[in-house]
Every structure is written in C-alpha cells, then in structure tokens.
Scaffold this active site. Structure first.
Site, PDB file in Angstrom:
ATOM      1  N   HIS A  63      19.530  -9.402  19.733  1.00 39.31           N
ATOM      2  CA  HIS A  63      19.083 -10.712  19.019  1.00 39.31           C
ATOM      3  C   HIS A  63      17.652 -10.830  19.604  1.00 39.31           C
ATOM      4  CE1 HIS A  63      20.816 -12.201  22.687  1.00 39.31           C
ATOM      5  NE2 HIS A  63      20.063 -13.285  22.708  1.00 39.31           N
ATOM      6  N   ASP A  67      14.549 -13.138  26.537  1.00 37.27           N
ATOM      7  CA  ASP A  67      15.149 -12.259  27.659  1.00 37.27           C
ATOM      8  C   ASP A  67      15.693 -11.171  27.324  1.00 37.27           C
ATOM      9  OD1 ASP A  67      16.783 -14.224  26.564  1.00 37.27           O
ATOM     10  OD2 ASP A  67      18.309 -13.804  28.087  1.00 37.27           O
ATOM     11  N   HIS A  68      15.821 -10.805  25.888  1.00 35.76           N
ATOM     12  CA  HIS A  68      16.347  -9.549  25.634  1.00 35.76           C
ATOM     13  C   HIS A  68      15.284  -8.519  24.607  1.00 35.76           C
ATOM     14  CE1 HIS A  68      20.695 -10.759  26.118  1.00 35.76           C
ATOM     15  NE2 HIS A  68      20.089 -12.031  26.156  1.00 35.76           N
ATOM     16  N   ASP A 207      24.618 -11.931  24.251  1.00 31.91           N
ATOM     17  CA  ASP A 207      24.950 -13.491  23.983  1.00 31.91           C
ATOM     18  C   ASP A 207      26.004 -13.646  22.796  1.00 31.91           C
ATOM     19  OD1 ASP A 207      22.883 -13.163  25.666  1.00 31.91           O
ATOM     20  OD2 ASP A 207      21.390 -14.419  25.018  1.00 31.91           O
ATOM     21  N   HIS A 265      24.092 -10.580  32.875  1.00 32.56           N
ATOM     22  CA  HIS A 265      23.512 -11.866  32.105  1.00 32.56           C
ATOM     23  C   HIS A 265      24.196 -12.909  32.931  1.00 32.56           C
ATOM     24  CE1 HIS A 265      22.404 -14.475  28.789  1.00 32.56           C
ATOM     25  NE2 HIS A 265      21.401 -13.476  28.555  1.00 32.56           N
TER      26      HIS A 265
END
Length: 303
Positions: A63, A67-68, A207, A265
C-alpha cells in the site's frame, strides 16, 4: 541466488528506531529475488545484509504509506548501479499509482528499468511456471494488498519403488517427462513410483485489521509474515488505525492453517524489545517468532 530464505531488512512501523529500520523483506525464491515493501533506507539495509540490489527481480508493494514504499527510488537506482541487466517488475495496488508514479519520477533515468503492474482487486497476477504470485485485498485506511508466492504442487520419486519396477538412472527422468514408460514388457506410470509433494508457499500480510482477505492470502502458507503493530493492551488503537495486535496476527495464522508465523511491523511505543509480541501470540498460535532486522530465515525442508 539459490535456495529459499527470507532476508529481513526492516521491522519498524511508522517510525523507525535505533535498531529497527522501516519495512523491507527480501524473499530469495530459488533464482528469483522478490522484494516486499521497500521502506525508507532499504538500499542501505541491503548493503548491511550483503545482498546486491541487482538480486531484486520483482518488487511488491502492499500500500502507499511511506514506511512501505519510500525506499523504492533508491532500490531502483541501486539496481542499475549494481549492474542489473534485466527489468524489475513492480506490482502494487492500482489505487497507489499516483504515489508510485511520483516515486519513479524520483528514480530518474533508472525508472526506465521498471515494468509497472498496477493491480485491481485480488487473485493471480503472475505465473512464472515454477512459482506464482497472487494477492488479496486487506482492510486498511488506504487500499492494501496481501501478497503470496506459491510453488506448484509436484511429485516425489520413491527410488526403491522405481527400482523394483525396473526404472533406474535416466529412465526415471524419461518416466517423469512422459508420464508412463514401457519397462521389460510392462507399462509403468508416474503414479506407481511417486507420491504427491505439496509446493511451498510464502505469504505477507501488512497493515490491516483482521479480515477475510488476510486469512485467504495466508491459507496453508509454509511461512506467513504478518504485521503485529500493537499488543492486546492497545487493541482499541489497533482497531482505530486499522492494524493487528500480536494475538490477532496469531488468529490469522491459526484460521489460515499456516505452518509458521513471523511477526513484524512493531510500533515504536514498545521500544526495541519485541519478544513480548511472540509471547502474546503463542497461546493462540504456537509456531511463532518475532522478527529482528537483518535476520535470515531459511525455509524448512520440503515435506
């Protein structure tokens, strides 16, 4: 590259810590390198792990949260600097296209080495023959996908049974290729000298709240990497911010019938000691481990 292992490049959530980088997970799947969620600092973590960026053949983004994915430009540029001679295939939710386009602009001329694959919904997105890539929709604050890599099921030869039927040496390969073989006046079939060998699989769930898509993508996975941003004491925060607790991640693994659960995470609010996440998950799902940056997890031997 050869063999199958997971190289953990980062295990932090929104804010990195002194010991945990933003997300990044490199799956070494035989001769293919698949990088999931290159967060900020991923190219530096690859250096620490001793892995050249040119080893990355496929990138999957869950997504469009920073942070990804903010490490994408650096990885794309570094592949070219490290001598990659083939394009890198990039898979991401179609709804994240605006973010991905901006990140690739930041990649400069190296963006020409990227083949884009925006994905709508879930299902199979790539079949390489020896492995397949699929995804399922998750429940987050922005569109998000869980990713899965599967090895097709195969068959394992039983040497003693094959030898008893006169199938030896090169004849074994000929039998596997043809499906049956004439041996000493008798037709021997593959089913007589082999047993089913389930393919291995890897699933990554980032997430999300617990949802059917998370269980679907993790179904029967050999290894499941799942976010566990919060502990149960902060379950209300997990719900509000569309994340999982460690216990909820364990519930996903249990309901999916996964073989092994790797937690990651972790919110910065808990500091750098992550063993408490595994302790919370174990009563729900016993085969669990909390990941740490730069760990290398070797896949179990095939059954």
């Amino acid at each position: 590259m050869s063999g199958r292992e997971l190289v953990v490049l980062g295990t932090a959530s929104q804010v990195p810590t002194r010991t945990r980088n933003h997300n990044g997970y490199l799956l070494r799947w035989d001769s293919t390198g698949i990088l999931f969620d290159p967060g900020e600092g991923t190219q530096r973590q690859l250096t620490h792990a001793g892995v050249p960026a040119s080893a990355v053949d496929v990138i999957c983004i869950t997504h469009a949260h920073g942070d990804h994915c903010l490490g994408l430009p650096g990885v794309v540029q570094r592949r070219v600097l490290d001598g990659a001679r083939t394009p890198v295939h990039l898979y991401y939710p179609a709804a994240a296209s605006t973010m991905v386009d901006a990140l690739l602009v930041a990649s400069g001329p190296a963006a020409a080495s990227v083949v884009r694959h925006p994905v709508e919904g879930g299902g199979l997105v790539h079949d390489a023959g020896t492995w397949r890539l699929s995804c399922a929709e998750l429940d987050h604050r922005v569109p998000a996908l869980g990713w899965r890599v599967d090895e097709p099921d195969g068959r394992r030869v039983l040497p003693e049974r094959a030898a008893a039927l006169g199938v030896r040496g090169p004849a074994v390969g000929a039998l596997l290729a043809a499906g049956s073989l004439e041996v000493e006046g008798r037709r021997v079939t593959v089913d007589e000298v082999t047993v089913p060998r389930p393919g291995q699989s890897f699933a990554l769930v980032m997430d999300t709240r617990p949802c059917p898509g998370a269980v679907e993508v993790a179904r029967g996975a050999t290894v499941l990497v799942c976010e566990s941003t919060f502990l149960e004491a902060d379950a209300e925060l997990a719900q509000a911010y569309a994340h999982c607790t460690a216990a909820q991640a364990a519930g996903i693994a249990r309901d999916a019938g996964a073989e092994q659960l790797l937690l990651t995470h972790f919110s910065q609010r808990y500091g750098d000691d992550v063993e408490g996440f595994a302790e919370e998950a174990r009563p729900v799902f016993g085969r669990v481990q909390a990941l740490r940056d730069l760990e290398r997890m070797t896949f179990p031997r095939r059954r």
